[in-house]
Write a protein that holds these residues in place. Structure first.
Motif, PDB file in Angstrom:
ATOM      1  N   ARG A   5       0.773  -1.199   0.036  1.00 38.55           N
ATOM      2  CA  ARG A   5       0.028   0.053  -0.204  1.00 38.55           C
ATOM      3  C   ARG A   5       0.749   1.223   0.022  1.00 38.55           C
ATOM      4  N   HIS A   6       1.876   1.286   0.525  1.00 38.83           N
ATOM      5  CA  HIS A   6       2.806   2.242   0.561  1.00 38.83           C
ATOM      6  C   HIS A   6       3.447   2.752  -0.644  1.00 38.83           C
ATOM      7  N   VAL A   7       3.426   1.977  -1.804  1.00 43.49           N
ATOM      8  CA  VAL A   7       3.564   2.248  -3.059  1.00 43.49           C
ATOM      9  C   VAL A   7       2.735   3.331  -3.741  1.00 43.49           C
ATOM     10  N   ILE A   8       1.254   2.875  -3.423  1.00 47.59           N
ATOM     11  CA  ILE A   8       0.265   3.794  -3.853  1.00 47.59           C
ATOM     12  C   ILE A   8       0.593   5.179  -3.228  1.00 47.59           C
ATOM     13  N   VAL A   9       0.797   5.252  -2.098  1.00 41.97           N
ATOM     14  CA  VAL A   9       0.853   6.497  -1.321  1.00 41.97           C
ATOM     15  C   VAL A   9       2.118   7.219  -1.879  1.00 41.97           C
ATOM     16  N   ASP A  10       3.054   6.533  -1.902  1.00 40.14           N
ATOM     17  CA  ASP A  10       4.285   7.440  -2.297  1.00 40.14           C
ATOM     18  C   ASP A  10       4.085   7.585  -3.703  1.00 40.14           C
ATOM     19  N   GLU A  11       3.386   6.931  -4.816  1.00 39.07           N
ATOM     20  CA  GLU A  11       3.178   7.591  -6.068  1.00 39.07           C
ATOM     21  C   GLU A  11       2.132   8.850  -6.031  1.00 39.07           C
ATOM     22  N   ALA A  12       1.186   8.898  -5.060  1.00 41.82           N
ATOM     23  CA  ALA A  12       0.359   9.757  -4.948  1.00 41.82           C
ATOM     24  C   ALA A  12       0.708  10.942  -4.597  1.00 41.82           C
ATOM     25  N   ASP A  83     -13.421   0.496   7.656  1.00 43.03           N
ATOM     26  CA  ASP A  83     -12.111  -0.084   7.608  1.00 43.03           C
ATOM     27  C   ASP A  83     -11.156   0.565   6.681  1.00 43.03           C
ATOM     28  N   THR A  84     -11.219   1.898   6.398  1.00 43.41           N
ATOM     29  CA  THR A  84     -10.375   2.828   5.713  1.00 43.41           C
ATOM     30  C   THR A  84      -8.963   2.636   6.325  1.00 43.41           C
ATOM     31  N   VAL A  85      -7.959   2.196   5.193  1.00 38.84           N
ATOM     32  CA  VAL A  85      -6.601   2.397   5.636  1.00 38.84           C
ATOM     33  C   VAL A  85      -5.599   2.998   4.353  1.00 38.84           C
ATOM     34  N   MET A  86      -4.450   3.331   4.938  1.00 37.04           N
ATOM     35  CA  MET A  86      -3.430   3.866   3.848  1.00 37.04           C
ATOM     36  C   MET A  86      -3.619   3.070   2.307  1.00 37.04           C
ATOM     37  N   GLY A  87      -3.794   4.132   1.279  1.00 34.88           N
ATOM     38  CA  GLY A  87      -3.892   3.552  -0.105  1.00 34.88           C
ATOM     39  C   GLY A  87      -5.071   3.411  -0.476  1.00 34.88           C
ATOM     40  N   ASP A  88      -6.118   3.595   0.273  1.00 36.39           N
ATOM     41  CA  ASP A  88      -7.580   3.088  -0.061  1.00 36.39           C
ATOM     42  C   ASP A  88      -8.038   4.488  -0.743  1.00 36.39           C
ATOM     43  N   VAL A  89      -8.930   4.299  -1.808  1.00 35.13           N
ATOM     44  CA  VAL A  89      -9.590   5.417  -2.698  1.00 35.13           C
ATOM     45  C   VAL A  89     -10.979   5.747  -1.900  1.00 35.13           C
ATOM     46  N   LEU A  90     -11.180   7.185  -1.630  1.00 37.50           N
ATOM     47  CA  LEU A  90     -12.291   7.629  -0.955  1.00 37.50           C
ATOM     48  C   LEU A  90     -13.241   8.220  -2.309  1.00 37.50           C
ATOM     49  N   VAL A 103     -12.585  12.112  -5.890  1.00 37.35           N
ATOM     50  CA  VAL A 103     -11.825  11.031  -5.301  1.00 37.35           C
ATOM     51  C   VAL A 103     -10.636  11.581  -5.008  1.00 37.35           C
ATOM     52  N   GLY A 104     -10.307  10.917  -3.619  1.00 39.46           N
ATOM     53  CA  GLY A 104      -8.831  11.029  -3.197  1.00 39.46           C
ATOM     54  C   GLY A 104      -8.494   9.691  -2.634  1.00 39.46           C
ATOM     55  N   ILE A 105      -7.121   9.805  -2.235  1.00 44.51           N
ATOM     56  CA  ILE A 105      -6.239   8.473  -1.897  1.00 44.51           C
ATOM     57  C   ILE A 105      -5.847   8.684  -0.206  1.00 44.51           C
ATOM     58  N   CYS A 140     -15.835   3.690   0.162  1.00 46.34           N
ATOM     59  CA  CYS A 140     -14.189   3.432   0.206  1.00 46.34           C
ATOM     60  C   CYS A 140     -13.748   2.407  -0.758  1.00 46.34           C
ATOM     61  N   PHE A 141     -12.742   2.288  -1.453  1.00 46.34           N
ATOM     62  CA  PHE A 141     -12.204   1.225  -2.265  1.00 46.34           C
ATOM     63  C   PHE A 141     -10.844   0.824  -1.955  1.00 46.34           C
ATOM     64  N   GLU A 142     -10.549  -0.466  -2.306  1.00 43.05           N
ATOM     65  CA  GLU A 142      -9.111  -0.649  -2.483  1.00 43.05           C
ATOM     66  C   GLU A 142      -8.708  -1.105  -3.805  1.00 43.05           C
ATOM     67  N   PHE A 143      -7.239  -0.703  -4.108  1.00 41.75           N
ATOM     68  CA  PHE A 143      -6.792  -1.112  -5.325  1.00 41.75           C
ATOM     69  C   PHE A 143      -6.541  -2.682  -5.402  1.00 41.75           C
ATOM     70  N   PRO A 144      -7.087  -3.326  -6.421  1.00 45.62           N
ATOM     71  CA  PRO A 144      -6.913  -4.396  -6.809  1.00 45.62           C
ATOM     72  C   PRO A 144      -5.396  -5.156  -6.871  1.00 45.62           C
ATOM     73  N   LEU A 145      -4.551  -5.207  -5.503  1.00 50.97           N
ATOM     74  CA  LEU A 145      -3.360  -5.321  -5.650  1.00 50.97           C
ATOM     75  C   LEU A 145      -2.786  -6.854  -5.672  1.00 50.97           C
ATOM     76  N   GLU A 146      -3.578  -7.745  -5.482  1.00 45.64           N
ATOM     77  CA  GLU A 146      -3.097  -9.159  -5.638  1.00 45.64           C
ATOM     78  C   GLU A 146      -3.137  -9.612  -6.925  1.00 45.64           C
ATOM     79  N   ASN A 147      -2.115 -10.384  -7.367  1.00 51.83           N
ATOM     80  CA  ASN A 147      -1.805 -11.179  -8.634  1.00 51.83           C
ATOM     81  C   ASN A 147      -1.829  -9.935  -9.682  1.00 51.83           C
ATOM     82  N   LYS A 148      -1.028  -9.034  -9.410  1.00 50.56           N
ATOM     83  CA  LYS A 148      -0.623  -7.915 -10.364  1.00 50.56           C
ATOM     84  C   LYS A 148       0.853  -8.150 -10.842  1.00 50.56           C
TER      85      LYS A 148
END
Length: 148
Positions: A5-12, A83-90, A103-105, A140-148
């Motif tokens: 998830r920190h990769v998402i935040v670092d990019e944002a 259940d909002t955590v770092m890297g989620d999309v609001l 939207v925001g991250i 609230c949404f999360e990125f589909p991070l698995e299997n990428k």
């Protein structure tokens, strides 16, 4: 492969200071809130999952259609706002009775929630998820991070 998830935040965060430009999605040159999300998606997951049609500043308000929400459901994983955590999309509804169109991250979830977003007149900024912002969150949404 799993993406942290920190990769998402670092990019944002690398988009901070990018000017607000409606319908744009170019780091450092111009973006709107959707463009920021698209840019982070490209950097973290690769090609965008669908072409984004032209959209007006009022999105789909005249029709009353939740187009942004529907697109988020097609490509992100909806979850409980509690259940909002770092890297989620609001997803935000800026006015009662209107469609959700911002939207925001989430950039920090410990102690005080913070989020990164592109905001008209300010560009890409990081703000505290204060009560006025929190009241506008509708999903609230999360990125589909698995299997990428």
């Amino acid at each position: 492969m799993s993406i942290e998830r920190h990769v998402i935040v670092d990019e944002a965060r690398s988009w901070l200071g990018t000017p607000y430009v409606h319908q744009a999605s170019v780091k450092g040159a111009g973006t709107d809130c959707l463009g920021l999300l698209r840019g982070v998606w490209r950097a973290v997951l690769g090609g965008e999952p669908e072409a984004v049609p032209t959209y007006s500043m009022d999105w789909s308000e005249p029709q009353g259609e939740e187009r942004l929400w529907a697109a988020a459901r097609r490509h992100l994983i909806e979850k409980s706002r509690e259940d909002t955590v770092m890297g989620d999309v609001l997803l935000f509804r800026m006015c009662d009775g209107r469609v959700a169109k911002h939207v925001g991250i989430v950039s920090q979830s410990e102690s005080v929630l913070r989020f990164i977003h592109a905001y008209s007149g300010y560009g890409v900024v990081e703000n505290t998820l204060s009560d006025p912002w929190r009241r506008r969150v509708v999903a609230c949404f999360e990125f589909p991070l698995e299997n990428k």
